[in-house]
Design a protein around this motif. Structure first.
Motif, PDB file in Angstrom:
ATOM      1  N   ASN A   1       9.059  26.213   4.088  1.00  0.00           N
ATOM      2  CA  ASN A   1       9.561  25.066   4.844  1.00  0.00           C
ATOM      3  C   ASN A   1       8.728  24.892   6.106  1.00  0.00           C
ATOM      4  O   ASN A   1       8.824  25.673   7.053  1.00  0.00           O
ATOM      5  CB  ASN A   1      11.039  25.261   5.198  1.00  0.00           C
ATOM      6  CG  ASN A   1      11.615  24.054   5.908  1.00  0.00           C
ATOM      7  OD1 ASN A   1      11.028  22.967   5.903  1.00  0.00           O
ATOM      8  ND2 ASN A   1      12.768  24.223   6.519  1.00  0.00           N
ATOM      9  N   ALA A   2       7.897  23.835   6.125  1.00  0.00           N
ATOM     10  CA  ALA A   2       7.028  23.601   7.280  1.00  0.00           C
ATOM     11  C   ALA A   2       7.807  23.179   8.514  1.00  0.00           C
ATOM     12  O   ALA A   2       7.264  23.211   9.627  1.00  0.00           O
ATOM     13  CB  ALA A   2       5.979  22.546   6.943  1.00  0.00           C
ATOM     14  N   MET A   3       9.079  22.785   8.358  1.00  0.00           N
ATOM     15  CA  MET A   3       9.886  22.387   9.508  1.00  0.00           C
ATOM     16  C   MET A   3      10.163  23.562  10.441  1.00  0.00           C
ATOM     17  O   MET A   3      10.592  23.361  11.578  1.00  0.00           O
ATOM     18  CB  MET A   3      11.202  21.792   9.022  1.00  0.00           C
ATOM     19  CG  MET A   3      11.055  20.502   8.221  1.00  0.00           C
ATOM     20  SD  MET A   3      10.367  19.148   9.197  1.00  0.00           S
ATOM     21  CE  MET A   3      11.703  18.892  10.372  1.00  0.00           C
ATOM     22  N   GLU A   4       9.929  24.783   9.979  1.00  0.00           N
ATOM     23  CA  GLU A   4      10.107  25.943  10.841  1.00  0.00           C
ATOM     24  C   GLU A   4       9.057  25.997  11.942  1.00  0.00           C
ATOM     25  O   GLU A   4       9.223  26.701  12.929  1.00  0.00           O
ATOM     26  CB  GLU A   4      10.058  27.219  10.011  1.00  0.00           C
ATOM     27  CG  GLU A   4      11.180  27.339   8.989  1.00  0.00           C
ATOM     28  CD  GLU A   4      11.092  28.628   8.203  1.00  0.00           C
ATOM     29  OE1 GLU A   4      10.175  29.423   8.487  1.00  0.00           O
ATOM     30  OE2 GLU A   4      11.938  28.841   7.320  1.00  0.00           O
TER      31      GLU A   4
ATOM     32  N   LYS B   1       7.094  24.041  14.912  1.00  0.00           N
ATOM     33  CA  LYS B   1       7.359  22.907  15.793  1.00  0.00           C
ATOM     34  C   LYS B   1       6.220  21.903  15.817  1.00  0.00           C
ATOM     35  O   LYS B   1       6.427  20.729  16.114  1.00  0.00           O
ATOM     36  CB  LYS B   1       7.645  23.401  17.220  1.00  0.00           C
ATOM     37  CG  LYS B   1       8.932  24.190  17.343  1.00  0.00           C
ATOM     38  CD  LYS B   1       9.177  24.581  18.788  1.00  0.00           C
ATOM     39  CE  LYS B   1      10.490  25.345  18.947  1.00  0.00           C
ATOM     40  NZ  LYS B   1      10.741  25.732  20.350  1.00  0.00           N
ATOM     41  N   SER B   2       5.008  22.348  15.539  1.00  0.00           N
ATOM     42  CA  SER B   2       3.853  21.462  15.602  1.00  0.00           C
ATOM     43  C   SER B   2       2.776  21.987  14.671  1.00  0.00           C
ATOM     44  O   SER B   2       2.844  23.123  14.166  1.00  0.00           O
ATOM     45  CB  SER B   2       3.305  21.368  17.034  1.00  0.00           C
ATOM     46  OG  SER B   2       2.856  22.634  17.467  1.00  0.00           O
TER      47      SER B   2
ATOM     48  N   TRP C   1       0.498  20.401   8.135  1.00  0.00           N
ATOM     49  CA  TRP C   1       1.826  20.413   8.754  1.00  0.00           C
ATOM     50  C   TRP C   1       2.392  18.991   8.821  1.00  0.00           C
ATOM     51  O   TRP C   1       3.572  18.774   8.519  1.00  0.00           O
ATOM     52  CB  TRP C   1       1.740  20.994  10.164  1.00  0.00           C
ATOM     53  CG  TRP C   1       3.054  20.962  10.890  1.00  0.00           C
ATOM     54  CD1 TRP C   1       4.061  21.881  10.827  1.00  0.00           C
ATOM     55  CD2 TRP C   1       3.508  19.933  11.781  1.00  0.00           C
ATOM     56  NE1 TRP C   1       5.108  21.502  11.616  1.00  0.00           N
ATOM     57  CE2 TRP C   1       4.797  20.307  12.211  1.00  0.00           C
ATOM     58  CE3 TRP C   1       2.957  18.753  12.252  1.00  0.00           C
ATOM     59  CZ2 TRP C   1       5.542  19.533  13.104  1.00  0.00           C
ATOM     60  CZ3 TRP C   1       3.693  17.974  13.129  1.00  0.00           C
ATOM     61  CH2 TRP C   1       4.973  18.363  13.545  1.00  0.00           C
TER      62      TRP C   1
ATOM     63  N   THR D   1       5.844  18.002   6.835  1.00  0.00           N
ATOM     64  CA  THR D   1       7.037  17.712   7.623  1.00  0.00           C
ATOM     65  C   THR D   1       7.439  16.244   7.563  1.00  0.00           C
ATOM     66  O   THR D   1       8.629  15.919   7.584  1.00  0.00           O
ATOM     67  CB  THR D   1       6.818  18.112   9.092  1.00  0.00           C
ATOM     68  OG1 THR D   1       5.631  17.460   9.591  1.00  0.00           O
ATOM     69  CG2 THR D   1       6.664  19.623   9.217  1.00  0.00           C
ATOM     70  N   LYS D   2       6.460  15.351   7.475  1.00  0.00           N
ATOM     71  CA  LYS D   2       6.745  13.920   7.481  1.00  0.00           C
ATOM     72  C   LYS D   2       6.713  13.303   6.088  1.00  0.00           C
ATOM     73  O   LYS D   2       6.937  12.104   5.933  1.00  0.00           O
ATOM     74  CB  LYS D   2       5.746  13.197   8.382  1.00  0.00           C
ATOM     75  CG  LYS D   2       5.791  13.687   9.830  1.00  0.00           C
ATOM     76  CD  LYS D   2       4.745  12.999  10.683  1.00  0.00           C
ATOM     77  CE  LYS D   2       4.754  13.542  12.109  1.00  0.00           C
ATOM     78  NZ  LYS D   2       3.716  12.910  12.960  1.00  0.00           N
ATOM     79  N   ASP D   3       6.396  14.128   5.082  1.00  0.00           N
ATOM     80  CA  ASP D   3       6.371  13.680   3.693  1.00  0.00           C
ATOM     81  C   ASP D   3       5.475  12.456   3.531  1.00  0.00           C
ATOM     82  O   ASP D   3       5.864  11.423   2.979  1.00  0.00           O
ATOM     83  CB  ASP D   3       7.785  13.369   3.193  1.00  0.00           C
ATOM     84  CG  ASP D   3       7.833  13.224   1.673  1.00  0.00           C
ATOM     85  OD1 ASP D   3       6.903  13.719   1.011  1.00  0.00           O
ATOM     86  OD2 ASP D   3       8.785  12.615   1.163  1.00  0.00           O
TER      87      ASP D   3
END
Length: 268
Positions: free
Chosen positions: A161-164, A166-167, A251, A255-257
């Motif tokens: 999960n790339a949402m882990e 922050k940037s 990333w 995260t933004k698909d």
């Protein structure tokens, strides 16, 4: 007289105490990142990657050993596994080499082992590519220059999960692709990359970036920040810079698909 219970003596290792203190310190920090949790499918494909990596290392070591043994008899073979496999029948059949039968038998054995390891590497790569084709996320990352099925599948399986993160810079730092700093007195001094985090992923990203740099070098006309950087700086520096940029693009895509845009790679 009441019975007395003696507390058992447990010898405490200083290293264990230090590890426990480090764990407590890490848990108390709100910004501390932990190892991403992987599902069973991710663990399985990562196991295939690790097995392939082991065969590649063993194959390289075996090839270097064969090349070194032949050099003792004055026979020089160019670098590369294919060179050894292609030249070996000619070497074994050449009577003028005056190789002893013991040496010929040894070379036959080592070459067969080299071919077997090469076959294992190719079969594992085919298995990884098959998994890659069945993953929408992995196929999406393949559009980035310098990232193929091997790298894309390894990223999807390792990052999770790339949402882990922050940037994109945090992901690049997790891969060890950001420069170390030695700053004091308000003066910033940047060193080489930290080389922390996942060595396997970092190696794949840098090797893929090197192929892009070599392609740009042979282009008659090219523009963009990477072409300018190749002219101004060392090729290795340009490859690491592209690997860092690719990590940030990965990333953003995860995260933004979103899909990859070619103009992203030309922006500084």
């Amino acid at each position: 007289m009441a019975p007395q219970f003696v507390k058992p003596y447990v010898k405490t290792n200083k290293n264990d105490m230090a590890d426990a203190e480090a764990i407590c310190e890490a848990v108390s920090r709100p910004n501390m990142r932990f190892v991403p949790i992987k599902n069973i499918e991710q663990q399985a494909i990562l196991s295939v990657h690790r097995a392939r990596q082991g065969f590649v290392k063993a194959r390289t070591a075996q090839g270097n050993q064969v090349r070194g043994l032949l050099s003792e008899f004055g026979i020089v073979i160019p670098k590369g596994i294919r060179s050894i496999i292609m030249r070996m029948p000619e070497i074994l059949e050449d009577i003028e080499d005056r190789l002893p039968d013991t040496m010929r038998n040894l070379l036959m054995r080592l070459t067969e082992n080299l071919k077997e390891m090469d076959r294992q590497v190719n079969e594992l790569e085919a298995q990884i590519v098959l998994w890659h084709k069945g993953s929408n996320v992995s196929r999406k990352l393949e559009a980035i220059p310098g990232i193929g099925p091997i790298t894309a599948s390894a990223i999807v399986a390792t990052v999770g999960n790339a949402m882990e993160f922050k940037s994109g810079r945090q992901l690049a730092a997790w891969l060890g692709l950001v420069p170390k700093q030695h700053s004091s007195g308000g003066k910033q001094n940047l060193l080489g990359i930290s080389k922390r985090g996942d060595t396997y992923l970092r190696t794949l990203l840098i090797h893929g970036a090197r192929s892009v740099v070599r392609f740009i070098e042979h282009k008659a006309k090219s523009d963009g920040w990477l072409s300018t950087l190749v002219v101004r700086r060392n090729k290795n520096i340009a490859a690491v810079a592209l690997a860092n940029k690719n990590a940030r693009i990965i990333w953003a895509m995860l995260t933004k698909d979103t899909m990859f845009r070619q103009d992203c790679i030309h922006q500084s």
